[in-house]
Scaffold this motif. Sequence first.
Motif, PDB file in Angstrom:
ATOM      1  N   ALA A  92       0.825  -1.204   0.000  1.00 24.87           N
ATOM      2  CA  ALA A  92       0.000   0.000   0.000  1.00 24.87           C
ATOM      3  C   ALA A  92       0.864   1.260   0.000  1.00 24.87           C
ATOM      4  CB  ALA A  92      -0.934  -0.007   1.210  1.00 24.87           C
ATOM      5  N   GLU A  93       1.908   1.251   0.825  1.00 30.64           N
ATOM      6  CA  GLU A  93       2.826   2.402   0.893  1.00 30.64           C
ATOM      7  C   GLU A  93       3.494   2.638  -0.457  1.00 30.64           C
ATOM      8  OE1 GLU A  93       4.239   5.533   2.923  1.00 30.64           O
ATOM      9  OE2 GLU A  93       3.430   3.918   4.146  1.00 30.64           O
ATOM     10  N   LYS A  94       3.961   1.572  -1.069  1.00 32.01           N
ATOM     11  CA  LYS A  94       4.634   1.672  -2.366  1.00 32.01           C
ATOM     12  C   LYS A  94       3.682   2.225  -3.429  1.00 32.01           C
ATOM     13  CE  LYS A  94       7.075  -1.191  -5.742  1.00 32.01           C
ATOM     14  NZ  LYS A  94       6.275  -1.669  -6.844  1.00 32.01           N
ATOM     15  N   ARG A  95       2.488   1.688  -3.508  1.00 28.69           N
ATOM     16  CA  ARG A  95       1.526   2.126  -4.524  1.00 28.69           C
ATOM     17  C   ARG A  95       1.037   3.549  -4.268  1.00 28.69           C
ATOM     18  NH1 ARG A  95      -2.336  -2.924  -5.917  1.00 28.69           N
ATOM     19  NH2 ARG A  95      -3.319  -1.279  -7.119  1.00 28.69           N
ATOM     20  N   PHE A  96       0.905   3.914  -2.996  1.00 30.26           N
ATOM     21  CA  PHE A  96       0.501   5.269  -2.647  1.00 30.26           C
ATOM     22  C   PHE A  96       1.546   6.281  -3.127  1.00 30.26           C
ATOM     23  CE2 PHE A  96       0.532   8.657   0.709  1.00 30.26           C
ATOM     24  CZ  PHE A  96      -0.606   9.309   0.286  1.00 30.26           C
ATOM     25  N   HIS A  97       2.808   5.986  -2.899  1.00 35.82           N
ATOM     26  CA  HIS A  97       3.872   6.901  -3.341  1.00 35.82           C
ATOM     27  C   HIS A  97       3.968   6.945  -4.870  1.00 35.82           C
ATOM     28  CE1 HIS A  97       5.255   8.216   0.507  1.00 35.82           C
ATOM     29  NE2 HIS A  97       5.263   6.974   0.934  1.00 35.82           N
ATOM     30  N   GLU A  98       3.765   5.821  -5.514  1.00 33.90           N
ATOM     31  CA  GLU A  98       3.741   5.810  -6.990  1.00 33.90           C
ATOM     32  C   GLU A  98       2.590   6.682  -7.513  1.00 33.90           C
ATOM     33  OE1 GLU A  98       3.410   1.646  -7.905  1.00 33.90           O
ATOM     34  OE2 GLU A  98       5.552   1.276  -7.591  1.00 33.90           O
TER      35      GLU A  98
END
Length: 105
Positions: A92-98
């Motif tokens: 979730a963190e990775k996709r949010f930053h992307e």
Amino acid sequence: MKKVDEDLLNQMIKYEKMLADLEDNAAAFPEFRSFFRLLLRTKHPTLSLPVIELISLLKKKKPTVFYYLRQEAKKDFMLSILTGNLMSAEQAEKRFHEFKERLKS
């Protein structure tokens, strides 16, 4: 940057600030609920909103607020769908930053 991108980026920044600044208790629940209701009404012409990612981060970082959101979901069909579909906090963190990076470009 287009206005719609700028507005959505501001909403994402606001969410990060809420996660950082608000306590993990029942008093913070209404603000998160309002945020998600507003976000669900937001439209973007080309991007899917990262709602599941945001809910997943909420569960990890604010478990008490997530608990109250889940209780509210018993009376709200849309919230029940959102709180029932989660991913790992790391993903979730990775996709949010992307998502934020796409808004900036």
